[in-house]
Design a protein around this motif. Structure first.
Motif, mmCIF file in Angstrom:
data_model
loop_
_atom_site.group_PDB
_atom_site.id
_atom_site.type_symbol
_atom_site.label_atom_id
_atom_site.label_comp_id
_atom_site.label_asym_id
_atom_site.label_seq_id
_atom_site.Cartn_x
_atom_site.Cartn_y
_atom_site.Cartn_z
ATOM 1 N N LEU A 277 -4.381 -10.553 -11.403
ATOM 2 C CA LEU A 277 -4.024 -9.738 -10.246
ATOM 3 C C LEU A 277 -3.597 -10.622 -9.075
ATOM 4 C CD1 LEU A 277 -3.832 -6.943 -9.003
ATOM 5 C CD2 LEU A 277 -6.243 -7.111 -8.390
ATOM 6 N N LEU A 278 -4.305 -11.718 -8.865
ATOM 7 C CA LEU A 278 -3.942 -12.660 -7.808
ATOM 8 C C LEU A 278 -2.575 -13.263 -8.068
ATOM 9 C CD1 LEU A 278 -4.703 -14.338 -5.294
ATOM 10 C CD2 LEU A 278 -5.832 -15.961 -6.839
ATOM 11 N N HIS A 279 -2.279 -13.585 -9.320
ATOM 12 C CA HIS A 279 -0.982 -14.165 -9.680
ATOM 13 C C HIS A 279 0.160 -13.201 -9.370
ATOM 14 C CE1 HIS A 279 1.442 -16.535 -12.934
ATOM 15 N NE2 HIS A 279 1.925 -16.662 -11.725
ATOM 16 N N VAL A 411 -18.751 -9.724 -8.780
ATOM 17 C CA VAL A 411 -18.085 -8.764 -9.654
ATOM 18 C C VAL A 411 -18.943 -8.583 -10.889
ATOM 19 C CG1 VAL A 411 -16.072 -8.331 -11.099
ATOM 20 C CG2 VAL A 411 -15.772 -9.319 -8.825
ATOM 21 N N ALA A 412 -19.286 -7.341 -11.178
ATOM 22 C CA ALA A 412 -20.131 -7.053 -12.341
ATOM 23 C C ALA A 412 -19.366 -6.329 -13.439
ATOM 24 C CB ALA A 412 -21.341 -6.220 -11.926
ATOM 25 N N ILE A 417 -13.275 -5.187 -9.642
ATOM 26 C CA ILE A 417 -12.249 -6.198 -9.357
ATOM 27 C C ILE A 417 -11.347 -5.763 -8.222
ATOM 28 C CG2 ILE A 417 -10.233 -7.397 -10.291
ATOM 29 C CD1 ILE A 417 -11.613 -7.428 -12.979
ATOM 30 N N PHE A 418 -10.874 -4.541 -8.253
ATOM 31 C CA PHE A 418 -9.886 -4.107 -7.262
ATOM 32 C C PHE A 418 -10.471 -3.979 -5.864
ATOM 33 C CE2 PHE A 418 -8.665 -2.648 -11.455
ATOM 34 C CZ PHE A 418 -7.411 -3.222 -11.566
ATOM 35 N N PRO A 419 -11.641 -3.365 -5.689
ATOM 36 C CA PRO A 419 -12.227 -3.350 -4.339
ATOM 37 C C PRO A 419 -12.515 -4.749 -3.806
ATOM 38 C CG PRO A 419 -13.284 -1.702 -5.735
ATOM 39 C CD PRO A 419 -12.433 -2.531 -6.624
#
Length: 433
Positions: A277-279, A411-412, A417-419
């Protein structure tokens, strides 16, 4: 013969209407886009998607007649059933004319919805609209693919929307003066004088000569009016633009991932999804951002993108090895005086007890003073509540209390991930992409 154009969007004539729809339903489309990504694969983010939004998101304010008051005369032409005073019942919602909720309910939605197919660019613009790299500043001007339009004088041809009206009229006036085009007021004066003389009954010889001369001047003036137009193609002037390179900032993102044996496959998948997502975010929003991929177990190494995401590796855990590798690469290729430096680290927090103080010291004395932003993501498992905070988390937390550039999140599960990503890279008041 009938010619039917069945192209979905001939000549792009529907682009403006499409953008208006997106603007009206922007919030709803953004939520739907994020939900679509959350339920899909991150590798498919950049390919565009179809999203569904509630139909009421597209409603615009409008004026309606109020039927509860006032007097009205209604004529129902061709009516053979109803008389004055009869009440006409509303057709059932499940009827063919109703459409609406009944039909939507049969499909399982329960509500009317509007399905909107977003292009790749529209999808990513909406998804990353309010995100930015924090504290991005201009270091050095470098060659970039970013271009901007700038004025480059005038030309004799161009698009009608770029017509420079004031310059066009100025050239038209100069041409008409040079060609001695008669003014409309002068023509009207000649016509008025001729009409006055022709209305007279007793004209002297001098008046007859004057009338003949006026008629000749009027005919000449009319010919000039027809030959010298008000606007000629040679008068047209269009604003001309040229594409010039736009100075931009240089930035580098270090992606550091723990691939040691303590990281289960589920944890590694969560870390990879965050970095994917960062990429995509960096590729979409910034033209000049380098990515450096570093993975570590008991030893760290710089790898390419494919190895970072796909090549399996395991072993013990020494976090300081990754930080040393990051410092080495940064000093060799990315001087802090010329680059905006960012770091994103993902780990399960499991580290050698003797190595955690070394890692915290490196972070506090050598890394954080040189970077713009450092994001640490700890992947926690189902036993995280029993285990409590890890040594690495406690060590980083002490550093974060004194240095704001270090931001920490946990992150669990996949839905986290998105929030977390949006919290880490939400646009700040002073940030600018």
């Amino acid at each position: 013969m009938d010619i039917i154009d069945r192209r979905p969007n001939p000549h792009g004539k529907n682009i403006e209407n499409r953008q208006r729809v997106l603007a009206r339903a922007r919030d709803a489309v953004q939520r739907a886009a994020r939900d679509a990504v959350a339920s899909g694969k991150l590798r498919e983010v950049a390919q565009g998607s179809a999203v569904s939004i509630p139909s009421d998101a597209l409603h615009e304010p409008s004026l309606h007649r109020v039927f509860t008051g006032g007097s009205r005369d209604i004529v129902l032409s061709g009516n053979k059933v109803y008389s004055r005073g009869d009440r006409i019942q509303r057709p059932p919602s499940s009827g063919s004319a109703g459409g609406g909720a009944g039909e939507a309910g049969e499909e399982g939605g329960g509500e009317d919805s509007f399905r909107f197919v977003l292009t790749r660019d529209e999808f990513l613009d909406l998804f990353f609209d309010d995100l930015a790299l924090p504290d991005l500043v201009k270091r050095e001007i470098t060659t970039t693919e970013s271009m901007s339009s700038s004025r480059a004088g005038l030309s004799n041809d161009g698009a009608p929307s770029q017509l420079d009206l004031s310059r066009t009229m100025r050239y038209s006036m100069a041409r008409r003066i040079g060609l001695r085009r008669p003014k409309p007021d002068a023509v009207r004066e000649l016509e008025a004088r001729i009409a006055e003389l022709e209305a007279g009954t007793d004209l002297t010889l001098a008046l007859h000569d004057e009338l003949a001369a006026l008629r000749h001047d009027l005919a000449t003036a009319l010919r000039r009016l027809n030959r010298v137009p008000w606007i000629d193609p040679v008068d047209l002037r269009y604003r001309r633009y040229t594409q010039t390179p736009k100075p931009s900032t240089r930035a580098v993102m270090f992606c550091i991932m723990d691939v040691s044996g303590s990281m289960t496959e589920r944890m590694k998948d969560l870390a990879k999804q965050f970095f994917l997502l960062l990429h995509v975010f960096l590729e979409r929003r910034y033209k000049r951002v380098d990515l450096v991929f570093i993975r570590h177990a008991e030893a760290a190494e710089e790898v390419d993108e494919d190895t970072f995401f796909n090549d399996p590796r395991t072993g013990g855990t020494i976090v300081s090895s990754a930080l040393h590798e990051m410092i080495r690469v940064q000093q060799d290729r990315y001087a802090s005086s010329g680059w905006n430096i960012y770091v994103a680290q993902a780990s399960d927090g499991d580290n050698s007890a003797s190595d955690t103080p070394k890692s915290c010291a490196l972070l506090q004395t050598r890394i954080l003073p040189a970077v713009q932003y450092y994001a640490y993501i700890e992947i926690v498992g189902s036993g995280a509540i029993i285990r409590g905070e890890t040594d690495l988390w406690r060590g980083y937390k002490q550093v974060a209390e004194t240095m704001e550039r270090l931001v920490m999140r946990q992150v669990a599960e996949k839905r986290d991930i998105f929030p977390v990503f949006r919290e880490l890279f939400a646009r700040r008041a002073e940030a600018s992409p």
